[in-house]
Design an enzyme around this catalytic site. Sequence first.
Site, short mmCIF file in Angstrom:
data_model
loop_
_atom_site.label_atom_id
_atom_site.label_comp_id
_atom_site.label_asym_id
_atom_site.label_seq_id
_atom_site.Cartn_x
_atom_site.Cartn_y
_atom_site.Cartn_z
N LYS A 94 -18.20 26.84 9.69
CA LYS A 94 -17.79 27.52 8.48
C LYS A 94 -19.01 28.33 8.03
O LYS A 94 -20.02 27.76 7.60
CB LYS A 94 -17.36 26.50 7.41
CG LYS A 94 -16.83 27.15 6.16
CD LYS A 94 -16.21 26.11 5.25
CE LYS A 94 -15.49 26.73 4.07
NZ LYS A 94 -16.31 27.57 3.23
N LYS A 133 -8.81 23.76 12.85
CA LYS A 133 -7.52 24.46 12.78
C LYS A 133 -6.61 23.99 13.90
O LYS A 133 -7.08 23.77 15.02
CB LYS A 133 -7.74 25.97 12.96
CG LYS A 133 -8.66 26.60 11.94
CD LYS A 133 -8.97 28.06 12.29
CE LYS A 133 -9.96 28.65 11.29
NZ LYS A 133 -10.47 29.96 11.68
N TYR A 172 -21.34 23.11 -7.94
CA TYR A 172 -20.04 23.76 -8.09
C TYR A 172 -18.92 22.84 -7.57
O TYR A 172 -17.92 22.61 -8.25
CB TYR A 172 -20.02 25.10 -7.34
CG TYR A 172 -18.70 25.81 -7.47
CD1 TYR A 172 -18.35 26.46 -8.66
CD2 TYR A 172 -17.78 25.80 -6.43
CE1 TYR A 172 -17.13 27.09 -8.80
CE2 TYR A 172 -16.55 26.43 -6.57
CZ TYR A 172 -16.23 27.07 -7.76
OH TYR A 172 -15.02 27.68 -7.89
N ASP A 173 -19.15 22.28 -6.38
CA ASP A 173 -18.14 21.38 -5.80
C ASP A 173 -17.90 20.18 -6.71
O ASP A 173 -16.77 19.74 -6.89
CB ASP A 173 -18.59 20.88 -4.42
CG ASP A 173 -18.45 21.96 -3.35
OD1 ASP A 173 -17.69 22.92 -3.58
OD2 ASP A 173 -19.09 21.83 -2.30
N LEU A 186 -9.40 27.60 1.97
CA LEU A 186 -9.23 26.39 2.77
C LEU A 186 -9.35 25.19 1.86
O LEU A 186 -10.14 25.20 0.92
CB LEU A 186 -10.34 26.29 3.83
CG LEU A 186 -10.31 27.28 4.99
CD1 LEU A 186 -11.62 27.24 5.75
CD2 LEU A 186 -9.15 26.96 5.93
N ARG A 239 -12.42 39.96 0.30
CA ARG A 239 -11.26 39.11 0.06
C ARG A 239 -10.73 39.33 -1.36
O ARG A 239 -9.54 39.20 -1.61
CB ARG A 239 -11.71 37.65 0.23
CG ARG A 239 -10.64 36.66 -0.03
CD ARG A 239 -11.21 35.26 0.16
NE ARG A 239 -10.25 34.25 -0.19
CZ ARG A 239 -10.59 33.00 -0.48
NH1 ARG A 239 -11.85 32.65 -0.48
NH2 ARG A 239 -9.67 32.12 -0.77
N CYS A 297 -61.72 28.91 -3.23
CA CYS A 297 -61.12 27.80 -2.50
C CYS A 297 -61.18 26.53 -3.36
O CYS A 297 -62.26 26.14 -3.79
CB CYS A 297 -61.85 27.58 -1.18
SG CYS A 297 -61.34 26.05 -0.39
S1 IVH Z 1 -10.40 30.35 8.24
C1 IVH Z 1 -6.41 30.92 6.33
N1 IVH Z 1 -12.69 30.05 9.47
O1 IVH Z 1 -14.30 29.94 4.15
C2 IVH Z 1 -7.70 30.49 6.89
N2 IVH Z 1 -12.72 30.57 7.16
O2 IVH Z 1 -13.36 28.26 1.96
C3 IVH Z 1 -8.77 31.24 6.30
N3 IVH Z 1 -14.96 30.83 6.24
O3 IVH Z 1 -12.23 32.33 2.70
C4 IVH Z 1 -10.10 30.88 6.61
N4 IVH Z 1 -16.07 30.46 8.08
O4 IVH Z 1 -14.40 33.09 3.76
C5 IVH Z 1 -12.08 30.31 8.31
N5 IVH Z 1 -14.65 29.80 10.69
C6 IVH Z 1 -14.04 30.07 9.53
C7 IVH Z 1 -14.75 30.36 8.37
C8 IVH Z 1 -14.06 30.59 7.18
C9 IVH Z 1 -16.17 30.75 6.80
C10 IVH Z 1 -14.74 31.09 4.80
C11 IVH Z 1 -13.72 32.15 4.52
C12 IVH Z 1 -12.70 31.48 3.67
C13 IVH Z 1 -13.47 30.35 3.09
C14 IVH Z 1 -12.61 29.22 2.63
#
Ligand code: IVH
Length: 700
Positions: free
Chosen positions: A129, A300, A51-52, A97, A150, A418
């Site tokens: 993540k 972040k 996909y990526d 993200l 979402r 076997c």
């Molecule tokens: S922050 C505005 N932190 O990754 C910032 N997202 O590819 C929003 N996700 O929709 C996301 N672990 O479903 C954040 N530690 C984490 C995360 C995380 C998984 C998912 C989330 C987001 C998606 C983006």
Amino acid sequence: MVDNAAEAVVDPGQALPFATRQRYAEAIEQAKAAASAYYDGDEILVDDATYDAVLARIAATEAAHPHWRAAGSPTGAVAGGAAAGGDIEHSSPMLGLDNVFAEDQLRKWAARLEKLLGRPAAGYTVEPKIDGLAVAAWYADGRLVRIATRGDGRTGEDVTGTARRAAGLPGRLSTEATIEIRGEVFMTDADFEVANAMRAEHDEPVFAHPRSAAAGTLRADKRGYHAPLSFFAYAVHGLDAAMPRSAAVAALETLGVKTTASSGPGMTICDGIDEVLAAVEALREARATLGFGVDGAVIKADTPADRELAGSSSKAPRWAIAYKFPADTRTTTLLGIDVQVGRTGVLTPVATLAPVLFGGVKVTSATLHNFDDLVRRNVRVGDTVFVRRAGDVIPEVVGAKLDERPAGSVPFLPPAHCPRCGGEIDRSQKRWRCTGGRICGARQALAYYATRNAMDIEGLGEKILDQLVGEGMVTDPADLYDLDAGTLATLERFAELSSGKLVAGIAASKGRPLSRLLTALGIRMAGRAMSRRLAAHFGTMRALLAATIDDLQAVDGVGPERAVTIAADLAELTPLIDRLADRGVTMTEPGHDRPGPDGEEPASAPLRKPDGTPMKVVVTGAVPGLTRDEGNEAVERLGGTASGSVSGRTDLVVVGAGAGSKVDKAIALGVRTMPAERFAALLAALTAGEPVTLDEFLTG
Ligand code: IVH
């Protein structure tokens, strides 16, 4: 899919644009279908890497041909462009993200952020993540009132009924706070097994992946069973807006909510991008041991002020970035299913796969665990299957893409007997076993133990082995050392003289070096050459048994897969090794010459480089007085690493009579050569205890 699975995470900067508009349009449709399945369905249409890769090519095409850009392109959408919205409106868009895939891209992102802020960010957080589904959960006066997916980022579906069961998302907070939290609903690896067992019990097809299992469970309100879910929060709205966001997330913990900060690797607060990179690496290393899917690290900016200043695009915030790890699930073709019989008689179905790369490691086989599982996972030869390789764990086939099943495929027929000894199979447990247990295969294992290159036991021929095993006198190598000439002489056709000889032969084998014993034990992925390397590296069985996967990988030629297999076999063999040691079998490598833990220098290791690393040596042609194997053994004894092929990394080629093209190659590459006679002389000098250097023999 447009292209086959990508080797690793594709760097969008390097992706190839599609050649035609038609191919671009097809790719968009496929990516949208895949994204829709990812966000909304129980089934995964393609693995993450594919996909990526496709998304990267779509983005590259749009950069090269902006006028081709389709209105519904997934590159411009909040949630992959295809996820459906729902009835519940989000208080603010649930953004995605942006991704980076390598250090330089992360540094570029940080530099851009710094430019936006006009100064370095006041601090970063690094957290896992989580590979699940994003939800928003609302608490009013401390009570959980609603949970929404979402969806399309603006509106989501109500999943309160199912998501409220997720561990980590309490029905009541410890205070009467009114807050909104956002986080990820996911399924742990252990719960995935439980969920699939439940599915099988209800005659429903198993889930192919923990994420699709979480998605399916989240949407299945009306099932007669509840598969377990988990939750980690990564953001909160409604607590003190001025505090660093890491502190706000930490405060959630005190309210009773599980967060990414409390997950195994936790949330690391970093000062500067070097610290961020170290935290990302630590997370990458821990990934396989977490027990749940982590597909990257999220970085972040931590302060509300920095976030405010940086702002967001319509898709993603500029103050956060995902550093994606290579996907641990890929698709490939299942070429065959073999049944392996383990040392203890356990039967395991093993998949043969069309080669598939996991971060540079080629995988061609994977476990299917057991026969119940094979039926549950519903895989057939010819299927496109999902293969998962999490870190150092042995790869496994998790399921098949049923929509791509070739016509005419047939279910796998488990063996009736076997495959090794033809004996009956005990099916009463999940792990089927040959009723012969250890005896099944004992003859084979014993014969291997006694061979010339292993323990070299004179007089232990096939007929005698058959008799010994048949009479139940010997089931494993340790039993050999308990035999006495008197008992042996009672066997049919066994003269006293030959029993005495055999007992002496067996006793003599106690003195063989560790490298021979390791060979003799038949450790998978550790043949003669590897056994020699292991023995030379660790020196003692005790050190080898204490080695971690990382320690094993320090041995030349041992990659992650080999290390895991060797460690698993050694663990299984430990009781036998203990019994062999009790009987006086040598557990050390004589002439083991690596510096000891106290930094002691080896007595004499002429094939070691000045920095202590072994020289790579190729022995080609005959060395006087030595077999090919003994020649290689000698190389290892002299501190080198024996190798079979000449390359630019070879340090020395020993040239004996009958040597062929390897010598030409060595000369062409400028690799040093040494006549086999001199090598034999070097060996003799060392055996005589003379302190020798390589140079004396190269020139003399
Ligand atoms: S922050 C505005 N932190 O990754 C910032 N997202 O590819 C929003 N996700 O929709 C996301 N672990 O479903 C954040 N530690 C984490 C995360 C995380 C998984 C998912 C989330 C987001 C998606 C983006």
